[in-house]
Design an enzyme around this catalytic site. Structure first.
Site, PDB file in Angstrom:
ATOM      1  CE  LYS A 214      -4.427  -1.822   1.263  1.00 34.26           C
ATOM      2  NZ  LYS A 214      -5.368  -2.179   2.310  1.00 34.26           N
ATOM      3  NE  ARG A 248      -7.839  -8.260   0.958  1.00 35.00           N
ATOM      4  CZ  ARG A 248      -7.476  -7.565  -0.105  1.00 35.00           C
ATOM      5  NH1 ARG A 248      -6.432  -6.759  -0.050  1.00 35.00           N
ATOM      6  NH2 ARG A 248      -8.147  -7.670  -1.229  1.00 35.00           N
TER       7      ARG A 248
END
Ligand code: PMM
Length: 273
Positions: A214, A248
Site C-alpha cells: 500500500k 491479507r
C-alpha cells in the site's frame, strides 16, 4: 479455520482489470483460478476473491460485471480443491452469488455500510464476515478525512459497525475486524493505525490487517508498487507482533515465512505458565 493459534495468511486474488498492484493480469477466469490455487500451494490459509478494485480513482464496476468476474472464479477454485474462500465485495447480490458458488465468508470493505441487505444476508447464511473500517461512499474511500486520534476513532467506529451487524442478527463470534489500512487514511494515519493496532483489543474480536504494497509503504520508502516487498514484510511483521490474527497479502510465499518467524518469536516470548 482456527483463529488465534497462529497467524493466518489471506492471499489476494483480484479478478479485476485495473487492480493497482497486479495490473489486470488476471483478466480471464481460468488464469485467476490457476493463480488462486497457486496461492494455497504457496501457503495461503485462505484466498480473498474480489473483482471491484478499490484503488484510488477506480470507477465502480457494475453489478453484472462484478458477478461475471467473481462467480466462475469461486466455482473454479472450489472444483480445484481450494481451501477457505472469501468474497471481497460490498454488494449483497454479489456475496449471495459467491456463497452459492462455494465461498465461505464475506469480506466487506464498507463494513456493511454500502448495501443495507448485506448484514441480513450474512445473518441468514450463518457465515463469518470481515468488517473493515472506512468512511464515506465508494468514490470517497481514499479521501483523507481529519482524525483527532485515528486509533481511537477507528476503534469507536468499528465498535458501532459490530453493534449494527449484531442488531441485524449476525452473532459477534462470526465477525472479524480490520482497521482498513489506506482507506480514508493518509500515510500518517495508516502508520498510526498500524502502530496502535493493540487498541482494537478493546473490541475483543479477531483482527485482520491488509498492508500489502500500500501507498503508506511507498511514502516511507519513496518506492513504486513494484518495490514494496520488503516494506510489506516489515508491515506484516509489525502487524503480527501487535496482535493481528490474519494478514491479507499479495506475496503469499514470502509473507508465510515472515509470519512463521514472528509467530515463533511470539511463542518463545509468551509468559511462562
Ligand atoms: N484492501 C483492499 C481490498 N480489500 N479488504 C480488507 N479486509 N482489508 C484491506 O485492507 C483491503 C481489503 C485494497 O487492496 P487490493 O486492491 O490490493 O486488494
Amino acid at each position: 479455520m482456527e483463529l488465534g493459534d497462529r497467524t493466518l495468511v489471506m492471499g489476494i486474488l483480484n479478478a479485476t482489470l485495473d487492480s493497482f498492484s497486479d495490473g489486470g493480469q488476471l483478466a480471464t477466469a481460468e488464469a485467476a483460478v490457476a493463480y488462486g490455487l497457486g496461492l494455497y500451494k504457496a501457503g495461503a490459509d485462505w484466498v480473498d476473491v474480489g473483482a471491484e478494485s478499490t484503488r484510488p480513482g477506480a470507477a465502480r464496476v457494475d453489478l453484472e460485471e462484478e458477478m461475471r468476474r467473481i462467480v466462475p472464479v469461486v466455482e473454479g477454485l472450489r472444483r480445484g480443491g481450494a481451501g477457505p474462500i472469501s468474497v471481497d465485495t460490498t454488494r449483497a447480490e454479489v456475496a449471495r452469488a459467491a456463497l452459492d458458488a462455494g465461498a465461505d465468508l464475506v469480506n466487506d470493505v464498507s463494513g456493511f455500510r454500502f448495501d443495507p441487505s448485506m448484514a441480513a444476508l450474512v445473518a441468514e447464511r450463518g457465515v463469518p464476515a470481515v468488517l473493515m473500517h472506512s468512511r464515506g461512499r465508494f468514490e470517497e474511500l481514499h479521501r483523507d478525512p481529519a482524525y483527532r486520534d485515528v486509533a481511537r476513532e477507528v476503534v469507536a467506529e468499528l465498535g458501532e459497525t459490530v453493534a449494527r451487524a449484531e442488531s441485524a442478527g449476525v452473532p459477534r463470534e462470526r465477525l472479524i475486524i480490520d482497521p482498513g489500512i489506506g482507506f480514508a487514511k493518509d500515510a500518517a494515519h495508516s502508520l498510526e493505525a498500524l502502530g496502535r493496532l493493540r487498541a482494537l483489543e478493546a473490541l475483543d474480536r479477531p483482527v485482520l490487517v491488509g498492508p500489502s504494497r500500500k501507498s503508506f509503504i511507498g511514502k516511507v520508502l519513496d518506492a513504486p508498487v513494484g518495490r514494496r516487498l520488503m516494506g510489506t514484510a516489515a508491515a506484516v511483521a509489525a502487524a503480527v507482533m501487535l496482535g493481528a490474527h490474519v494478514v491479507r497479502v499479495h506475496d503469499v510465499g514470502e509473507m508465510v515465512e515472515v509470519v512463521r518467524v514472528c509467530d515463533a518469536i511470539l511463542e518463545a516470548g509468551a509468559p511462562v505458565r
